[in-house]
Design an enzyme around this catalytic site. Structure first.
Site, PDB file in Angstrom:
ATOM      1  N   ASP A  12       0.835  -1.162   0.088  1.00  0.00           N
ATOM      2  CA  ASP A  12      -0.012  -0.002  -0.071  1.00  0.00           C
ATOM      3  C   ASP A  12       0.681   1.406   0.030  1.00  0.00           C
ATOM      4  O   ASP A  12       1.917   1.162  -0.370  1.00  0.00           O
ATOM      5  CB  ASP A  12      -0.946   0.039   1.265  1.00  0.00           C
ATOM      6  CG  ASP A  12      -0.336  -0.031   2.382  1.00  0.00           C
ATOM      7  OD1 ASP A  12       0.866   0.225   2.595  1.00  0.00           O
ATOM      8  OD2 ASP A  12      -1.172   0.057   3.642  1.00  0.00           O
ATOM      9  N   CYS A  69       2.852  -3.523   3.908  1.00  0.00           N
ATOM     10  CA  CYS A  69       1.945  -2.503   4.330  1.00  0.00           C
ATOM     11  C   CYS A  69       2.433  -1.856   5.764  1.00  0.00           C
ATOM     12  O   CYS A  69       3.924  -2.147   6.013  1.00  0.00           O
ATOM     13  CB  CYS A  69       0.255  -2.812   4.753  1.00  0.00           C
ATOM     14  SG  CYS A  69       0.067  -3.941   6.114  1.00  0.00           S
ATOM     15  N   THR A  71       2.250  -2.340   9.071  1.00  0.00           N
ATOM     16  CA  THR A  71       2.717  -3.563   9.829  1.00  0.00           C
ATOM     17  C   THR A  71       2.882  -4.762   9.205  1.00  0.00           C
ATOM     18  O   THR A  71       3.485  -5.747   9.839  1.00  0.00           O
ATOM     19  CB  THR A  71       1.478  -3.640  10.962  1.00  0.00           C
ATOM     20  OG1 THR A  71       0.327  -4.231  10.293  1.00  0.00           O
ATOM     21  CG2 THR A  71       1.164  -2.482  11.862  1.00  0.00           C
ATOM     22  N   HIS A 102       9.301 -24.809   7.194  1.00  0.00           N
ATOM     23  CA  HIS A 102       8.305 -25.559   7.697  1.00  0.00           C
ATOM     24  C   HIS A 102       7.041 -25.517   7.510  1.00  0.00           C
ATOM     25  O   HIS A 102       6.120 -26.296   7.553  1.00  0.00           O
ATOM     26  CB  HIS A 102       8.425 -25.359   9.196  1.00  0.00           C
ATOM     27  CG  HIS A 102       9.790 -25.794   9.909  1.00  0.00           C
ATOM     28  ND1 HIS A 102       9.820 -25.802  11.333  1.00  0.00           N
ATOM     29  CD2 HIS A 102      10.823 -26.284   9.508  1.00  0.00           C
ATOM     30  CE1 HIS A 102      10.925 -26.292  11.805  1.00  0.00           C
ATOM     31  NE2 HIS A 102      11.566 -26.417  10.537  1.00  0.00           N
ATOM     32  N   HIS A 137       6.700 -32.098   8.113  1.00  0.00           N
ATOM     33  CA  HIS A 137       6.034 -30.555   7.737  1.00  0.00           C
ATOM     34  C   HIS A 137       5.028 -30.684   6.824  1.00  0.00           C
ATOM     35  O   HIS A 137       4.169 -30.066   6.748  1.00  0.00           O
ATOM     36  CB  HIS A 137       7.090 -29.623   7.503  1.00  0.00           C
ATOM     37  CG  HIS A 137       8.255 -29.613   8.649  1.00  0.00           C
ATOM     38  ND1 HIS A 137       7.825 -29.076   9.981  1.00  0.00           N
ATOM     39  CD2 HIS A 137       9.500 -29.820   8.486  1.00  0.00           C
ATOM     40  CE1 HIS A 137       9.164 -28.960  10.565  1.00  0.00           C
ATOM     41  NE2 HIS A 137       9.986 -29.410   9.981  1.00  0.00           N
TER      42      HIS A 137
END
Length: 149
Positions: A12, A69, A71, A102, A137
């Site tokens: 963004d 973005c 965060t 993983h 995994h």
């Protein structure tokens, strides 16, 4: 069959500068960068950018994706709504390596207001250099995939 070396990047408005630095860095590593993020600072909606990048990865057009973005959280949440996407937000190199090894993550999310450029590039390097380990995994990743149905 040749390996898909296309990687999509988007963000963004909060992460344009960091995204462009990452794009340049990733291109120097030999990836074919598909940058679909905004180039001007006007406010934009991160869910649209997360979705657009995720659709490129889910379709197979791009092997991997990196999204950003403020965060890293919101854009990651949007990307993970697209079937076939396993995206994690990372603020450290260890987590970036582990989501590939993983969780077979095919997208990485970074918070531009959380980490600086140097750390972001280290996170990207850890993500791109790691490979899915399979083994124990693989069953867990299959359980994640089964949640999409």
């Amino acid at each position: 069959m040749t390996k898909n070396t296309r990687i999509v990047l988007s963000s963004d408005h909060a992460a344009i500068e960091l995204r462009q630095s990452i794009a340049e860095h990733v291109a120097k590593l030999g990836w074919d960068v598909v940058d679909i993020g905004p180039t001007t600072p006007e406010s934009t909606h991160y869910p649209k950018h997360g979705e657009a990048a995720a659709r490129r990865v889910a379709s197979g057009d791009c092997a991997l994706g990196i999204i950003l973005c403020g965060t890293g959280q919101g854009i990651m949440m949007a990307a993970n709504k697209i079937k076939g996407i396993r995206c994690g937000v990372c603020s450290d190199s260890f987590s970036a390596r582990m989501i590939r090894q993983h969780n077979d993550a095919n997208m990485l999310s970074i918070g531009a207001r959380v980490v600086g450029e140097g750390l972001a590039l280290d996170i990207v390097d850890a993500f791109l250099s790691a490979e899915f380990e399979g083994g124990r995994h693989a069953e867990r990743v299959e359980l994640i995939r089964s949640l999409e149905h």
